[in-house]
Design a protein around this motif. Structure first.
Motif, mmCIF file in Angstrom:
data_model
loop_
_atom_site.group_PDB
_atom_site.id
_atom_site.type_symbol
_atom_site.label_atom_id
_atom_site.label_comp_id
_atom_site.label_asym_id
_atom_site.label_seq_id
_atom_site.Cartn_x
_atom_site.Cartn_y
_atom_site.Cartn_z
ATOM 1 N N HIS A 1 9.345 -3.985 -1.544
ATOM 2 C CA HIS A 1 9.928 -5.320 -1.743
ATOM 3 C C HIS A 1 8.907 -6.437 -1.532
ATOM 4 C CE1 HIS A 1 10.089 -4.694 2.580
ATOM 5 N NE2 HIS A 1 10.225 -6.006 2.728
ATOM 6 N N LEU A 2 7.766 -6.135 -0.917
ATOM 7 C CA LEU A 2 6.746 -7.148 -0.649
ATOM 8 C C LEU A 2 5.742 -7.314 -1.787
ATOM 9 C CD1 LEU A 2 6.094 -6.218 3.089
ATOM 10 C CD2 LEU A 2 7.337 -8.214 2.225
ATOM 11 N N VAL A 3 5.870 -6.465 -2.817
ATOM 12 C CA VAL A 3 4.955 -6.499 -3.959
ATOM 13 C C VAL A 3 5.780 -6.482 -5.234
ATOM 14 C CG1 VAL A 3 3.058 -5.303 -5.119
ATOM 15 C CG2 VAL A 3 3.201 -5.257 -2.627
ATOM 16 N N SER A 4 5.409 -7.328 -6.189
ATOM 17 C CA SER A 4 6.130 -7.362 -7.466
ATOM 18 C C SER A 4 6.034 -6.010 -8.169
ATOM 19 C CB SER A 4 5.524 -8.443 -8.363
ATOM 20 O OG SER A 4 5.993 -8.302 -9.683
ATOM 21 N N PRO A 5 7.139 -5.572 -8.792
ATOM 22 C CA PRO A 5 7.108 -4.290 -9.501
ATOM 23 C C PRO A 5 6.207 -4.302 -10.740
ATOM 24 C CG PRO A 5 9.243 -5.371 -9.809
ATOM 25 C CD PRO A 5 8.465 -6.188 -8.806
ATOM 26 N N ASP A 6 5.803 -5.485 -11.205
ATOM 27 C CA ASP A 6 5.002 -5.600 -12.433
ATOM 28 C C ASP A 6 3.751 -4.728 -12.423
ATOM 29 O OD1 ASP A 6 6.896 -7.433 -13.147
ATOM 30 O OD2 ASP A 6 5.601 -9.189 -12.908
ATOM 31 N N HIS A 7 3.022 -4.764 -11.332
ATOM 32 C CA HIS A 7 1.776 -3.996 -11.226
ATOM 33 C C HIS A 7 1.748 -3.215 -9.919
ATOM 34 C CE1 HIS A 7 0.728 -7.463 -13.859
ATOM 35 N NE2 HIS A 7 0.293 -6.468 -14.594
ATOM 36 N N PHE A 8 2.904 -2.720 -9.504
ATOM 37 C CA PHE A 8 3.040 -2.077 -8.200
ATOM 38 C C PHE A 8 2.111 -0.875 -8.030
ATOM 39 C CE2 PHE A 8 5.257 0.844 -5.247
ATOM 40 C CZ PHE A 8 5.208 0.044 -4.120
ATOM 41 N N LEU A 9 2.115 0.049 -8.996
ATOM 42 C CA LEU A 9 1.266 1.245 -8.879
ATOM 43 C C LEU A 9 -0.210 0.880 -8.889
ATOM 44 C CD1 LEU A 9 3.177 3.902 -11.018
ATOM 45 C CD2 LEU A 9 2.919 3.799 -8.539
ATOM 46 N N GLU A 10 -0.561 -0.093 -9.709
ATOM 47 C CA GLU A 10 -1.956 -0.538 -9.761
ATOM 48 C C GLU A 10 -2.378 -1.139 -8.409
ATOM 49 O OE1 GLU A 10 -4.804 -3.012 -12.864
ATOM 50 O OE2 GLU A 10 -2.641 -3.211 -13.006
ATOM 51 N N PHE A 11 -1.447 -1.858 -7.781
ATOM 52 C CA PHE A 11 -1.719 -2.455 -6.474
ATOM 53 C C PHE A 11 -1.916 -1.368 -5.421
ATOM 54 C CE2 PHE A 11 -0.496 -5.010 -2.661
ATOM 55 C CZ PHE A 11 -1.438 -6.010 -2.804
ATOM 56 N N ILE A 12 -1.069 -0.342 -5.442
ATOM 57 C CA ILE A 12 -1.219 0.791 -4.516
ATOM 58 C C ILE A 12 -2.576 1.461 -4.724
ATOM 59 C CG2 ILE A 12 -0.419 3.136 -4.013
ATOM 60 C CD1 ILE A 12 2.420 2.179 -4.416
ATOM 61 N N ASN A 13 -2.934 1.693 -5.987
ATOM 62 C CA ASN A 13 -4.202 2.372 -6.293
ATOM 63 C C ASN A 13 -5.419 1.539 -5.890
ATOM 64 O OD1 ASN A 13 -2.916 4.651 -7.282
ATOM 65 N ND2 ASN A 13 -2.855 3.864 -9.371
ATOM 66 N N LEU A 14 -5.267 0.227 -5.835
ATOM 67 C CA LEU A 14 -6.349 -0.656 -5.397
ATOM 68 C C LEU A 14 -6.634 -0.469 -3.897
ATOM 69 C CD1 LEU A 14 -8.267 -3.064 -6.110
ATOM 70 C CD2 LEU A 14 -6.397 -4.572 -5.411
ATOM 71 N N LYS A 15 -5.645 0.046 -3.166
ATOM 72 C CA LYS A 15 -5.748 0.157 -1.696
ATOM 73 C C LYS A 15 -6.096 -1.221 -1.119
ATOM 74 C CE LYS A 15 -7.058 5.035 -1.652
ATOM 75 N NZ LYS A 15 -6.964 5.369 -3.063
ATOM 76 N N PRO A 16 -5.147 -2.152 -1.182
ATOM 77 C CA PRO A 16 -5.415 -3.561 -0.883
ATOM 78 C C PRO A 16 -5.735 -3.903 0.565
ATOM 79 C CG PRO A 16 -3.070 -3.204 -1.121
ATOM 80 C CD PRO A 16 -3.738 -1.916 -1.513
ATOM 81 N N ALA A 17 -5.344 -3.064 1.508
ATOM 82 C CA ALA A 17 -5.514 -3.422 2.924
ATOM 83 C C ALA A 17 -6.973 -3.722 3.262
ATOM 84 C CB ALA A 17 -4.981 -2.306 3.815
ATOM 85 N N GLY A 18 -7.188 -4.917 3.784
ATOM 86 C CA GLY A 18 -8.529 -5.328 4.183
ATOM 87 C C GLY A 18 -9.338 -6.021 3.105
ATOM 88 N N LYS A 19 -8.902 -5.908 1.841
ATOM 89 C CA LYS A 19 -9.643 -6.568 0.758
ATOM 90 C C LYS A 19 -9.312 -8.061 0.734
ATOM 91 C CE LYS A 19 -10.395 -2.539 -2.032
ATOM 92 N NZ LYS A 19 -10.268 -1.855 -3.296
ATOM 93 N N ILE A 20 -10.258 -8.842 0.236
ATOM 94 C CA ILE A 20 -10.062 -10.291 0.184
ATOM 95 C C ILE A 20 -9.661 -10.705 -1.236
ATOM 96 C CG2 ILE A 20 -11.100 -12.555 0.528
ATOM 97 C CD1 ILE A 20 -12.941 -11.295 2.607
ATOM 98 N N PHE A 21 -8.511 -11.345 -1.332
ATOM 99 C CA PHE A 21 -7.950 -11.834 -2.588
ATOM 100 C C PHE A 21 -8.083 -13.356 -2.634
ATOM 101 C CE2 PHE A 21 -5.889 -7.883 -1.598
ATOM 102 C CZ PHE A 21 -5.641 -7.271 -2.811
#
Length: 135
Positions: free
Chosen positions: A25-45
């Protein structure tokens, strides 16, 4: 008060320490799998816009929509993904491919591509400069 916070994060860099177990629920479903695959934790956006539900953030050339509650501002970066940089300690030019927040040292660290190979070590901003500044 929430509106002031929302406006303060537009055009600002930040981290999103999100893991899948925190909830989809904290991430839009539009690119959800891509976001998971990015492994976002710790990255700077970088936050580029906000609507009534989502904060649009970019990482390199990719855009994602996340809940603003999981976006935490960090100081502005001097360098960005895709940028060519002079690496003083290596005496060569490379391209930034990843940017992470170093929690202990409270600063950004960069991973660099040198002639097609990802650096195994991370570089601090003090070790980098713009290529045109090396002369």
């Amino acid at each position: 008060i929430q509106d002031i916070h929302i406006m303060e994060i537009i055009e600002r860099y930040g981290i999103c320490n999100w893991y899948p177990e925190h909830g989809s629920h904290l991430v839009s479903p539009d690119h959800f799998l891509e976001f998971i695959n990015l492994k976002p934790a710790g990255k700077i956006f970088k936050c580029i816009s906000i609507d009534d539900k989502w904060c649009s953030v970019i990482y390199g050339e990719k855009t994602f929509k996340i809940d603003p509650v999981i976006y935490h501002i960090v100081p502005d970066l001097k360098f960005y993904i895709g940028q060519s940089v002079w690496v003083k300690t290596k005496n060569s030019v490379g391209t930034i491919i990843d940017v992470f927040w170093h929690f202990k040292n409270e600063m950004p660290v960069y991973f660099i591509n040198f002639e097609g190979k990802r650096s195994s070590r991370r570089y601090s901003e003090s070790e980098l400069s713009h290529p045109h500044n090396i002369l």
